[in-house]
Design an enzyme around this catalytic site. Structure first.
Site, PDB file in Angstrom:
ATOM      1  N   ASP A  35      59.876  18.151  21.755  1.00  0.00           N
ATOM      2  CA  ASP A  35      58.680  17.820  22.217  1.00  0.00           C
ATOM      3  C   ASP A  35      58.212  16.662  21.508  1.00  0.00           C
ATOM      4  OD1 ASP A  35      56.123  19.677  24.011  1.00  0.00           O
ATOM      5  OD2 ASP A  35      55.589  18.248  22.563  1.00  0.00           O
ATOM      6  N   ILE A  36      57.312  15.711  22.062  1.00  0.00           N
ATOM      7  CA  ILE A  36      56.803  14.659  21.195  1.00  0.00           C
ATOM      8  C   ILE A  36      55.684  15.028  20.019  1.00  0.00           C
ATOM      9  CG2 ILE A  36      55.054  13.737  22.806  1.00  0.00           C
ATOM     10  CD1 ILE A  36      56.260  11.097  22.736  1.00  0.00           C
ATOM     11  N   GLN A 104      48.624  23.832  31.909  1.00  0.00           N
ATOM     12  CA  GLN A 104      49.863  23.147  32.101  1.00  0.00           C
ATOM     13  C   GLN A 104      49.288  21.592  32.188  1.00  0.00           C
ATOM     14  OE1 GLN A 104      51.953  23.799  35.845  1.00  0.00           O
ATOM     15  NE2 GLN A 104      53.637  22.576  35.129  1.00  0.00           N
ATOM     16  N   HIS A 110      58.645  23.175  32.738  1.00  0.00           N
ATOM     17  CA  HIS A 110      59.139  23.278  31.384  1.00  0.00           C
ATOM     18  C   HIS A 110      59.116  24.534  30.546  1.00  0.00           C
ATOM     19  CE1 HIS A 110      55.369  21.393  31.446  1.00  0.00           C
ATOM     20  NE2 HIS A 110      55.302  21.980  30.136  1.00  0.00           N
TER      21      HIS A 110
HETATM   22  P1  AMP Z   1      52.265  21.869  29.026  1.00  0.00           P
HETATM   23  O1  AMP Z   1      50.817  21.702  28.232  1.00  0.00           O
HETATM   24  O2  AMP Z   1      52.820  23.155  28.865  1.00  0.00           O
HETATM   25  O3  AMP Z   1      52.327  20.977  30.319  1.00  0.00           O
HETATM   26  O4  AMP Z   1      52.817  20.869  27.781  1.00  0.00           O
HETATM   27  C1  AMP Z   1      53.584  19.720  28.192  1.00  0.00           C
HETATM   28  C2  AMP Z   1      54.192  19.190  26.806  1.00  0.00           C
HETATM   29  O5  AMP Z   1      54.752  18.240  26.893  1.00  0.00           O
HETATM   30  C3  AMP Z   1      53.166  19.149  25.363  1.00  0.00           C
HETATM   31  O6  AMP Z   1      53.775  19.971  24.530  1.00  0.00           O
HETATM   32  C4  AMP Z   1      53.624  17.432  25.342  1.00  0.00           C
HETATM   33  O7  AMP Z   1      53.514  17.434  23.677  1.00  0.00           O
HETATM   34  C5  AMP Z   1      55.026  17.475  25.857  1.00  0.00           C
HETATM   35  N1  AMP Z   1      55.337  15.884  26.093  1.00  0.00           N
HETATM   36  C6  AMP Z   1      54.444  14.985  26.751  1.00  0.00           C
HETATM   37  N2  AMP Z   1      54.835  13.806  26.917  1.00  0.00           N
HETATM   38  C7  AMP Z   1      56.268  14.195  26.203  1.00  0.00           C
HETATM   39  C8  AMP Z   1      57.224  13.092  25.987  1.00  0.00           C
HETATM   40  N3  AMP Z   1      57.177  11.890  26.570  1.00  0.00           N
HETATM   41  N4  AMP Z   1      58.303  13.390  25.373  1.00  0.00           N
HETATM   42  C9  AMP Z   1      58.452  14.713  25.111  1.00  0.00           C
HETATM   43  N5  AMP Z   1      57.258  15.648  25.061  1.00  0.00           N
HETATM   44  C10 AMP Z   1      56.292  15.307  25.764  1.00  0.00           C
END
Ligand code: AMP
Length: 127
Positions: A35-36, A104, A110
């Site tokens: 995760d970023i 979400q 994910h």
């Molecule tokens: P959610 O709120 O469950 O949809 O979580 C989305 C997740 O995606 C969050 O924890 C973000 O930090 C992560 N995220 C968003 N963009 C990226 C990216 N480019 N690479 C890795 N993780 C990401």
């Protein structure tokens, strides 16, 4: 009401190779990457390669092969991170947020695998 998948979401772009990710592992039908914005010392996301919005969408409409691969990929991530409680690891939390109440952010299924510290209570109150 049918599920509508947005092919321009950020994980679809990662799957198409349009933006990079910090990959942990990849299987035929799944991808795991860091995760970023990590919420724990280790924070890995596991996604199916197919166009599924939520866990329920995937559970109801994915093929048996995709479902088996995704579950196995989550196991492989736990093994790669050394967090399996049954193997001496200190454990983890697997979370999948769905829709508005699930808060979400990215509309591609994910599962978050959080580990590396005690994760506290399961659900907090909204801020
Ligand atoms: P959610 O709120 O469950 O949809 O979580 C989305 C997740 O995606 C969050 O924890 C973000 O930090 C992560 N995220 C968003 N963009 C990226 C990216 N480019 N690479 C890795 N993780 C990401």
């Amino acid at each position: 009401m049918a599920y509508t998948y947005d092919p321009n979401n950020i994980f679809a772009k990662i799957l198409r190779g349009e933006i990079p990710c910090n990959k942990l592992l990849e299987t035929e039908h799944s991808l795991a990457f860091h995760d970023i914005r990590p919420q724990a010392p280790s924070h890995v996301l596991v996604i199916p390669k197919g166009p599924y919005v939520t866990f329920d969408h995937f559970a109801l409409e994915a093929s048996d092969a995709e479902r088996a691969d995704f579950v196995a990929a989550i196991g492989q991530v736990c093994k790669a991170l050394g967090i399996q409680p049954g193997e001496g690891g200190r454990g983890y939390r697997a979370i999948s947020n769905a829709g508005d109440d699930g808060v979400q952010e990215v509309p591609h299924l994910h599962v978050h695998i959080l580990s590396g510290r005690s994760l506290g209570r399961m659900v907090g109150r909204p801020d």
